[in-house]
Design a protein around this motif. Sequence first.
Motif, PDB file in Angstrom:
ATOM      1  N   ALA A 104       0.907  -1.124   0.136  1.00  0.00           N
ATOM      2  CA  ALA A 104       0.442  -0.063   0.527  1.00  0.00           C
ATOM      3  C   ALA A 104       0.299   1.335  -0.186  1.00  0.00           C
ATOM      4  CB  ALA A 104      -1.085  -0.075   1.502  1.00  0.00           C
ATOM      5  N   GLU A 105       2.080   1.400   0.897  1.00  0.00           N
ATOM      6  CA  GLU A 105       2.685   2.401   0.985  1.00  0.00           C
ATOM      7  C   GLU A 105       3.517   2.876  -0.627  1.00  0.00           C
ATOM      8  OE1 GLU A 105       4.231   2.297   5.218  1.00  0.00           O
ATOM      9  OE2 GLU A 105       5.932   1.132   3.686  1.00  0.00           O
ATOM     10  N   SER A 109      -2.659   0.516  -2.307  1.00  0.00           N
ATOM     11  CA  SER A 109      -3.588  -0.342  -1.785  1.00  0.00           C
ATOM     12  C   SER A 109      -3.121  -1.885  -1.786  1.00  0.00           C
ATOM     13  CB  SER A 109      -4.919  -1.264  -2.451  1.00  0.00           C
ATOM     14  OG  SER A 109      -5.029  -1.276  -3.392  1.00  0.00           O
ATOM     15  N   LYS A 133      -0.830   3.619  10.436  1.00  0.00           N
ATOM     16  CA  LYS A 133       0.469   4.038   9.022  1.00  0.00           C
ATOM     17  C   LYS A 133      -0.714   5.216   8.532  1.00  0.00           C
ATOM     18  CE  LYS A 133       3.991   1.809   9.291  1.00  0.00           C
ATOM     19  NZ  LYS A 133       5.090   1.994   9.413  1.00  0.00           N
ATOM     20  N   ASP A 134      -2.212   5.675   9.179  1.00  0.00           N
ATOM     21  CA  ASP A 134      -2.970   6.404   8.098  1.00  0.00           C
ATOM     22  C   ASP A 134      -3.403   5.855   7.123  1.00  0.00           C
ATOM     23  OD1 ASP A 134      -3.206   8.924  10.075  1.00  0.00           O
ATOM     24  OD2 ASP A 134      -0.732  10.123   9.021  1.00  0.00           O
ATOM     25  N   MET A 135      -3.838   4.557   7.918  1.00  0.00           N
ATOM     26  CA  MET A 135      -4.428   3.605   6.739  1.00  0.00           C
ATOM     27  C   MET A 135      -5.338   2.719   6.417  1.00  0.00           C
ATOM     28  SD  MET A 135      -1.288   1.655   4.192  1.00  0.00           S
ATOM     29  CE  MET A 135       0.373   2.354   3.783  1.00  0.00           C
ATOM     30  N   ARG A 286      -4.951   2.919   1.290  1.00  0.00           N
ATOM     31  CA  ARG A 286      -4.307   4.210   1.816  1.00  0.00           C
ATOM     32  C   ARG A 286      -4.736   5.377   2.237  1.00  0.00           C
ATOM     33  NH1 ARG A 286       1.393   5.552  -1.298  1.00  0.00           N
ATOM     34  NH2 ARG A 286       0.420   7.475  -1.336  1.00  0.00           N
ATOM     35  N   ASP A 288      -5.275   8.785   1.480  1.00  0.00           N
ATOM     36  CA  ASP A 288      -4.554   9.498   0.886  1.00  0.00           C
ATOM     37  C   ASP A 288      -4.636   9.364  -1.382  1.00  0.00           C
ATOM     38  OD1 ASP A 288      -2.145   8.417   0.703  1.00  0.00           O
ATOM     39  OD2 ASP A 288      -0.458  10.053   1.166  1.00  0.00           O
ATOM     40  N   ILE A 293      -5.181  12.635   3.970  1.00  0.00           N
ATOM     41  CA  ILE A 293      -5.946  12.354   5.186  1.00  0.00           C
ATOM     42  C   ILE A 293      -6.380  13.375   5.618  1.00  0.00           C
ATOM     43  CG2 ILE A 293      -3.199  13.014   5.448  1.00  0.00           C
ATOM     44  CD1 ILE A 293      -5.712   9.449   6.503  1.00  0.00           C
TER      45      ILE A 293
END
Length: 362
Positions: A104-105, A109, A133-135, A286, A288, A293
């Motif tokens: 995802a990073e 995804s 991880k803000d996901m 993610r 974003d 975010i």
Amino acid sequence: MTYHTFTESKLRDFTRSIFEKMGCSAEHADLAADVLIKSDLRGIDSHGVARLTGYVRLWEKGRINAKPDIKIVHETPTTATVDGDAGLGLVVAPFAMKVAIEKAEKYGSGWVSVRNSNHFGIAGYHTMMAVEKDMIGFAMTNASPLVAPTFANERLLGTNPMCYAFPAGKYPPVIVDMATSAAANGKLEIAQRMGKPVPEGWIQDANGNPSVDPHELKKGGSLLPLGSDRDHGSHKGFGLSATVDILSAVLSGANYGPWVPPFVAFMEPSSDPVGKGIGHFLGAMRVDGFRPIDEFKSHLDNWIERFSSAKPINEEQKVIIPGQPELQAEIERRKHGIPLIEEVCNDLNEIACKFGLQKLRD
């Protein structure tokens, strides 16, 4: 009912020691203990240290590999299939979620199916790894075949939990973690230990009749899908459970339906498996990749505030945001300790004696 309270550190050290005695590496023992203790901290007693006896039992039967070679066996940029080598699901699932997060990073995804694993604890543990991880996190698993599909009198599906977790801003994350059956089997186990009946709509007996006996499964009965019966939407629970089973096992190459190797003591694995072990499905997405975010978190905070302020039927019972009760339990238990009923303490002391470890309490 007699309870005994223990500090988080005491239970963590005890649990870690059990896994190490099973042959797990220090790293795996620490991770497995963390998953179970997190469950107890969050008030999900059915999936915490009370489950240690089950893991030990499966290890003694050779169904859990304490030193697994967990690896990716199929992969694309955004997907992967992981073989857990019969390891603890408490270790295999976090491995898979890390793979999903890494994908995802890079690509927005990541989706990972898992085969050849075992019971993975609370689904929420794995989704919270993505939230950090803000996901948005996803986790689901199939389980022991204890649930009868709508209109059936045969155990073909597991409680098959699914969990979704969303990062918020000034509020804790929204975590939707639920079984797709009317109740998780662990709640039956708690009722058995407490000597209490279960609510109507949870189980049926061997003839398909409603029952409130928590021991019914051992007599050939079945858990019911979420909704309990067709008139109350059990076909929806059946559909959700089927979705979990297909994504977790048909997709990965694990066992599905009645072939899923059971965690419960009164059942034995199928003699003609259709796959390897049990299966999981985990994902990370993610935020974003859709919008900034901070904007998402601000709007989710607004969502939380609006639903929290919903007009209640009873002023003493406000609307509960998914994840709130578990967070409140964690705050309370970190401060005052983790309560265990005496029957669980006795089970844990038996394990301690078996491995030559100090008892939790005399």
